[in-house]
Design an enzyme around this catalytic site. Structure first.
Site, short mmCIF file in Angstrom:
data_model
loop_
_atom_site.label_atom_id
_atom_site.label_comp_id
_atom_site.label_asym_id
_atom_site.label_seq_id
_atom_site.Cartn_x
_atom_site.Cartn_y
_atom_site.Cartn_z
N ASN A 91 44.78 48.81 11.49
CA ASN A 91 44.12 49.34 12.70
C ASN A 91 45.05 49.33 13.92
O ASN A 91 45.61 50.57 14.26
CB ASN A 91 43.06 48.34 13.06
CG ASN A 91 42.09 48.85 14.36
OD1 ASN A 91 42.50 49.75 15.07
ND2 ASN A 91 40.88 48.33 14.29
N ASP A 92 45.66 48.44 14.42
CA ASP A 92 46.54 48.59 15.43
C ASP A 92 47.91 49.69 15.32
O ASP A 92 48.26 50.39 16.17
CB ASP A 92 47.13 47.28 16.08
CG ASP A 92 46.04 46.59 16.51
OD1 ASP A 92 45.06 47.09 16.94
OD2 ASP A 92 46.25 45.24 16.58
N VAL A 93 48.27 49.51 13.88
CA VAL A 93 49.37 50.38 13.68
C VAL A 93 49.47 51.93 13.44
O VAL A 93 50.23 52.46 13.25
CB VAL A 93 50.04 49.99 12.06
CG1 VAL A 93 50.41 48.30 12.33
CG2 VAL A 93 49.17 50.04 11.23
N SER B 104 45.05 43.00 17.78
CA SER B 104 45.21 42.93 19.30
C SER B 104 44.02 43.12 20.24
O SER B 104 44.12 42.94 21.57
CB SER B 104 46.16 44.20 19.17
OG SER B 104 45.53 45.44 19.44
#
Lengths: 481, 117
Positions: A402-404, A443
């Site tokens: 997700n965040d990456v 995050s």
């Protein structure tokens, strides 16, 4: 004569071990040579450890009467410690690797601290310089031991949330200062100056403070930052081993320890950069302290799509880049993913894996998990090598990440992940996202990519979704035949 | 009196400086794909501390020294054996697509068995 020969053998094997250990690390610059490199390093290590038993032939006269007891204890300790660790190392699951590394690392720090303890309690250090070096090694080794245990507990889920309270940093600072003051008091006392406590009491207090400091320092750090912490302790243990090597006049320990100290420091810096964090932030600031802020308005909505339809689209695409994340490992879907990839490759689709530096719980862990599933390493690409290729790729398949892949890291200055290097999956012509539900990433940041016109969501457990994808592509083959 | 090499402070500082530099350069060349094995591998390298542990335990003269020395060897042995075991295990998994034959044969064998059972 025997004394001389044994001294010579110890010196030569020590030299050889230092050389082979460095050579082994050097061979890690390619996956093709790495395995043989570590075996060569293992030979050097084994030789040095066996040769260490030759110390029996040149003992301190005072230790001579205890030789059989000491030798027995040494063999017993080697057998117990070695076999338990060997067995756990052979059986540990690849997903549990970060906490395992933390434990082995803590053991090394503990060993360095214990060596220092013998030197200190026995009054064996020679001169003030040696004493100070011993004390620093003792302190670093102790905090590496207790800190690594806390890191293990956090990664293993024994300790859940980061423990934080008001004035925590003040308390940590005080404990660190007390440790240093007690250390200074030991130096003064050994030099013949006034002692506040009897010397053994001071030494015990010193170790106690260092251990407590390691615990306090690690407790407030969140799970996402733990890999950086493990890497810091890895470097710390190396440093402690190097310092104790100086005290024991053993250059092999000095070299091996300091190589790891430097290597671990570099690795820590690289890791922190990949996570968009500074080492200072990891140690003293909590991730997501800016949580709850307003996110930039995101237009559109998440568009769900069936797993089978997505699979068939990919089957007829020219090129697919897969971005795996920790969600894949959680659902144990690596094997199924590779089975699906093999079907695509058989249908002449070009498939590549794109790995973010912090995919998984530890840098490089996703690479290990894919390798375990049988994915050849030439299909696995790192961020810098593949990021430009997304723009010319038909499909980006994001699984459990997700965040990456959050474009906000590039565009949204107000986002806590702004500036973090990301995989440009949003540049691909079409994006499929396999995800358990409409949640946020680690995050806690909303991912605008999921709302893009060409992005489609496949909801479900990664392993189950991949099962459906395999069936869909296989069914296609049958229908054609 | 000392059966071992003597290293004065200056020589020690030079050894540390060169070793640190070597470590920095060597690790700088390791690709990100191997960062996990690298961490466990460098972990294994500092397991050489067990040699120091053996030295102090073999030279122990009191019960206290024997006890702490025992702990040093126990922990050091765990560090070195565990670090080696996990690193080799991980690195052996990395195969290139040019030479996967033995690996594939093995895996097929395993699935075959699994199906039977």
């Amino acid at each position: 004569m025997l004394t001389l020969i044994s001294q010579l053998i110890i010196a030569v094997t020590g030299f050889l071990a230092a050389l082979l250990l460095m050579y082994g690390l050097k061979r890690m610059s390619s996956p093709a040579t790495a395995a043989s490199g570590i075996r060569v390093a293992g030979v050097g290590m084994l030789a040095a450890v066996i040769a260490a038993f030759l110390y029996c032939f040149n003992l301190d006269p005072a230790a001579q009467p205890h030789i059989w007891v000491n030798l027995g204890l040494a063999i017993l300790a080697m057998a117990i410690g070695g076999s338990i660790a060997w067995w756990s190392g052979k059986t540990v699951k690849m997903t549990a690797m970060p906490q395992m590394v933390a434990i082995y690392n803590g053991m090394g720090g503990g060993a360095a601290a214990a060596i220092a303890a013998v030197e200190l309690f026995g009054g064996r250090t020679n001169g003030t310089t040696e004493l100070i070096v011993t004390l620093f090694g003792a302190m670093i080794g102790s905090l590496s031991l207790s800190g690594s245990i806390i890191a293990w507990a956090k990664l293993d889920g024994v300790l859940k949330a980061p423990l934080q309270f008001g004035g925590q940093q003040m308390l940590n600072l005080v404990v660190a200062a007390v440790t240093l003051v007690v250390g200074a008091a030991i130096v003064v006392a050994v030099a013949g100056g006034p002692a506040l406590l009897p010397l053994p009491g001071l030494i015990a207090l010193f170790f106690g403070c260092a251990l407590v400091f390691g615990i306090l320092m690690t407790l407030p750090i969140g799970g996402a930052d733990m890999p950086v912490v493990i890497s810091i302790y890895n470097a710390a243990t190396g440093l402690a081993v190097g310092l104790e090597g100086y005290v024991l006049h053993n250059p092999a320990l000095m070299i091996a320890g300091m190589v790891v100290g430097a290597a671990g420091t570099l690795l820590t810096v690289l890791m922190a950069q990949a996570m968009n964090r500074t080492i200072f932030n990891v140690l003293f600031k909590r991730f997501g302290a800016t949580k709850g802020q307003k996110h930039s308005a995101i237009a559109g909505e998440e568009k769900p799509v069936e797993a089978g339809d997505a699979a068939i689209f990919m089957r007829y695409a020219k090129s697919v880049i897969i971005v795996p994340g920790y969600g894949l490992a959680v659902s144990q879907g690596q094997q199924k993913l590779y089975d699906f990839v093999k079907l695509l490759v058989a249908a002449k689709v070009s498939v590549k894996f794109a790995i973010h530096p912090v995919a998984g719980r530890m840098p490089g862990q996703m690479d290990v998990l894919l390798a375990e599933a049988g994915v050849p390493y030439d299909m696995i690409f790192q961020l810098a090598d593949i990021n430009d290729q997304f723009a010319t790729t038909d499909v980006a398949l994001i699984i459990g990440a997700n965040d990456v892949v959050n474009p906000a890291a590039r565009t949204d200055k107000s986002s806590p992940i702004f500036g973090m290097p990301i995989l440009n999956a949003d540049k691909a012509k079409k994006v499929y996202v396999v995800k358990r539900g409409q949640g946020k990433g680690y995050s806690g940041v909303v991912n605008g990519l999921f709302y893009e016109p060409e992005a489609f969501m496949v909801y479900g457990d990664a392993s189950a979704v991949l099962g459906k994808m395999i069936e869909a592509v296989k069914g296609l083959g049958k229908a054609a035949a | 009196m000392d059966s071992q090499m003597t290293i004065n402070v200056y020589a020690g500082a030079y050894i540390f400086m060169l070793a640190a530099f070597a470590g920095w350069v060597i690790i700088g060349n390791v690709p990100a794909i191997l960062h996990t094995p690298l961490m466990s591998g460098s972990n294994f390298v500092h397991g050489i501390v067990v040699v120091g542990g053996l030295y102090v335990l073999l030279n122990a003269t009191t019960m206290l020294e024997q006890a702490i020395g025992f702990v040093a060897v126990l922990l050091g042995a765990g560090n070195v054996a565990g670090g080696y075991a996990v690193t080799v295990r991980m690195l052996e998994m990395f195969k290139s697509s040019d030479a996967p034959k033995t690996h594939h044969a093995k895996r097929r064998h395993v699935t075959h068995h699994a199906k039977k059972a």
